[in-house]
Design a protein around this motif. Structure first.
Motif, PDB file in Angstrom:
ATOM      1  N   ASN A 154     -56.012 -29.532 -39.396  1.00 57.34           N
ATOM      2  CA  ASN A 154     -55.889 -28.075 -39.281  1.00 57.34           C
ATOM      3  C   ASN A 154     -56.606 -27.652 -38.005  1.00 57.34           C
ATOM      4  O   ASN A 154     -57.747 -27.195 -38.030  1.00 57.34           O
ATOM      5  CB  ASN A 154     -56.483 -27.395 -40.511  1.00 57.34           C
ATOM      6  CG  ASN A 154     -56.242 -25.897 -40.531  1.00 57.34           C
ATOM      7  OD1 ASN A 154     -55.794 -25.307 -39.555  1.00 57.34           O
ATOM      8  ND2 ASN A 154     -56.551 -25.272 -41.658  1.00 57.34           N
ATOM      9  N   GLU A 174     -58.014 -24.218 -37.671  1.00 58.23           N
ATOM     10  CA  GLU A 174     -58.882 -23.829 -38.794  1.00 58.23           C
ATOM     11  C   GLU A 174     -58.357 -22.565 -39.474  1.00 58.23           C
ATOM     12  O   GLU A 174     -59.095 -21.622 -39.757  1.00 58.23           O
ATOM     13  CB  GLU A 174     -60.326 -23.651 -38.324  1.00 58.23           C
ATOM     14  CG  GLU A 174     -60.923 -24.936 -37.756  1.00 58.23           C
ATOM     15  CD  GLU A 174     -62.396 -24.809 -37.419  1.00 58.23           C
ATOM     16  OE1 GLU A 174     -62.990 -23.746 -37.701  1.00 58.23           O
ATOM     17  OE2 GLU A 174     -62.953 -25.776 -36.870  1.00 58.23           O
ATOM     18  N   ARG A 184     -60.336 -30.622 -41.497  1.00 52.82           N
ATOM     19  CA  ARG A 184     -61.027 -30.053 -40.345  1.00 52.82           C
ATOM     20  C   ARG A 184     -61.123 -31.101 -39.237  1.00 52.82           C
ATOM     21  O   ARG A 184     -61.283 -32.289 -39.508  1.00 52.82           O
ATOM     22  CB  ARG A 184     -62.427 -29.574 -40.737  1.00 52.82           C
ATOM     23  CG  ARG A 184     -62.426 -28.359 -41.639  1.00 52.82           C
ATOM     24  CD  ARG A 184     -63.841 -28.012 -42.093  1.00 52.82           C
ATOM     25  NE  ARG A 184     -64.716 -27.751 -40.956  1.00 52.82           N
ATOM     26  CZ  ARG A 184     -64.844 -26.574 -40.359  1.00 52.82           C
ATOM     27  NH1 ARG A 184     -64.128 -25.549 -40.785  1.00 52.82           N
ATOM     28  NH2 ARG A 184     -65.652 -26.415 -39.335  1.00 52.82           N
ATOM     29  N   TYR A 185     -61.031 -30.638 -38.024  1.00 56.34           N
ATOM     30  CA  TYR A 185     -61.057 -31.537 -36.867  1.00 56.34           C
ATOM     31  C   TYR A 185     -62.285 -32.441 -36.905  1.00 56.34           C
ATOM     32  O   TYR A 185     -62.185 -33.655 -36.674  1.00 56.34           O
ATOM     33  CB  TYR A 185     -61.055 -30.701 -35.587  1.00 56.34           C
ATOM     34  CG  TYR A 185     -61.062 -31.497 -34.306  1.00 56.34           C
ATOM     35  CD1 TYR A 185     -59.876 -31.999 -33.767  1.00 56.34           C
ATOM     36  CD2 TYR A 185     -62.252 -31.739 -33.617  1.00 56.34           C
ATOM     37  CE1 TYR A 185     -59.866 -32.711 -32.581  1.00 56.34           C
ATOM     38  CE2 TYR A 185     -62.254 -32.454 -32.429  1.00 56.34           C
ATOM     39  CZ  TYR A 185     -61.065 -32.945 -31.918  1.00 56.34           C
ATOM     40  OH  TYR A 185     -61.078 -33.662 -30.751  1.00 56.34           O
ATOM     41  N   GLU A 186     -63.429 -31.865 -37.235  1.00 59.38           N
ATOM     42  CA  GLU A 186     -64.683 -32.608 -37.216  1.00 59.38           C
ATOM     43  C   GLU A 186     -64.739 -33.695 -38.288  1.00 59.38           C
ATOM     44  O   GLU A 186     -65.563 -34.597 -38.215  1.00 59.38           O
ATOM     45  CB  GLU A 186     -65.873 -31.656 -37.399  1.00 59.38           C
ATOM     46  CG  GLU A 186     -66.086 -30.677 -36.256  1.00 59.38           C
ATOM     47  CD  GLU A 186     -65.113 -29.500 -36.295  1.00 59.38           C
ATOM     48  OE1 GLU A 186     -64.409 -29.340 -37.323  1.00 59.38           O
ATOM     49  OE2 GLU A 186     -65.048 -28.766 -35.295  1.00 59.38           O
ATOM     50  N   GLU A 187     -63.856 -33.610 -39.272  1.00 54.64           N
ATOM     51  CA  GLU A 187     -63.869 -34.563 -40.387  1.00 54.64           C
ATOM     52  C   GLU A 187     -62.851 -35.684 -40.211  1.00 54.64           C
ATOM     53  O   GLU A 187     -62.720 -36.552 -41.078  1.00 54.64           O
ATOM     54  CB  GLU A 187     -63.590 -33.819 -41.696  1.00 54.64           C
ATOM     55  CG  GLU A 187     -64.661 -32.801 -42.051  1.00 54.64           C
ATOM     56  CD  GLU A 187     -64.290 -31.961 -43.267  1.00 54.64           C
ATOM     57  OE1 GLU A 187     -63.145 -32.105 -43.765  1.00 54.64           O
ATOM     58  OE2 GLU A 187     -65.140 -31.176 -43.717  1.00 54.64           O
TER      59      GLU A 187
END
Length: 236
Positions: A131, A134, A142-145
């Motif tokens: 996503n 976001e 999420r990008y960070e995940e």
């Protein structure tokens, strides 16, 4: 509406975008056939289009059951991609019938896909959906995940991660879109460099009818185009 003209114009736009890009990647076209009749799929297939995207399992299964389409699938002349949100209770209908599930975004779904594939001794190719904007209205992790999620997927031996997929926000803000597409390519390259077993960063699926040129310029090698090819749905 002339489908051949639509396809020709799209190919011309793809070539222009490639020329404007610093990347030298072949572009895979997925014609988004959702809500459009099976006859249009056949028409585009006659024009050389092989890959088609659907976002609802029931509609996808119905189209795949058409006798002519079914025969073309068997002969690898047509491939289908599941590009929409996939519920776990619908996995059993399509997991071994599509070329790619482009919307893997949660462990629960991975478990169900792996369970079904393990029973058959098959492997399922997937893309991890991010996503990137976001947005609450869109699926995806999420990008960070992303790296953490892919690391979790390593235990599911019957799932092959073949890349990443993202749906960018529907906006006219070209700078924002470029930034988001660039972030996707950075993640694509980072994961590729890790050389995880069972993970191949083969496809970076981003770009739709309204933003595919920007996506290609920023590294996409798979675009999902619907209205530019099929037009808007105005028939029963």
């Amino acid at each position: 509406m002339d489908l051949n003209d639509n396809l020709k114009k799209l190919y011309e736009d793809i070539e222009i975008a490639k020329e404007n890009s610093n990347f030298n990647r072949n572009i895979n076209l997925v014609a988004v056939s959702k809500t459009h009749p099976v006859d249009m799929i056949k028409d585009f297939n006659e024009l050389g289009v092989v890959d088609f995207g659907e976002n609802k399992v029931q509609e996808l299964v119905s189209k795949m059951e058409d006798n002519e389409i079914e025969e073309k699938i068997k002969n690898n002349k047509i491939n289908f991609h599941l590009i929409g949100n996939l519920q776990t209770n619908k996995v059993k209908y399509i997991y071994n019938k599509v070329k790619l599930i482009q919307s893997l975004d949660r462990v629960k779904l991975a478990k169900e896909i792996n369970k079904r594939a393990k029973k058959d001794g098959t492997h399922v190719d997937v893309l991890v959906q991010i996503n990137i904007g976001e947005e609450d209205s869109k699926s995806g992790i999420r990008y960070e995940e992303t790296e953490k999620f892919i690391y979790e997927l390593l235990e599911y031996e019957n799932i092959n991660v073949k890349g990443l997929m993202a749906i960018a926000p529907n906006t006219e803000d070209e700078l924002l879109l470029r930034k988001l597409f660039e972030k996707m390519d950075i993640m694509f390259e980072n994961i590729s460099d890790k050389h995880y077993e069972g993970v191949e960063m083969k496809y970076l699926s981003m770009g739709m009818s309204h933003d595919f040129k920007l996506a290609i310029e920023e590294g996409s090698n798979m675009i999902r185009v619907g209205s530019k090819l099929f037009g808007n749905r105005n028939y029963n």
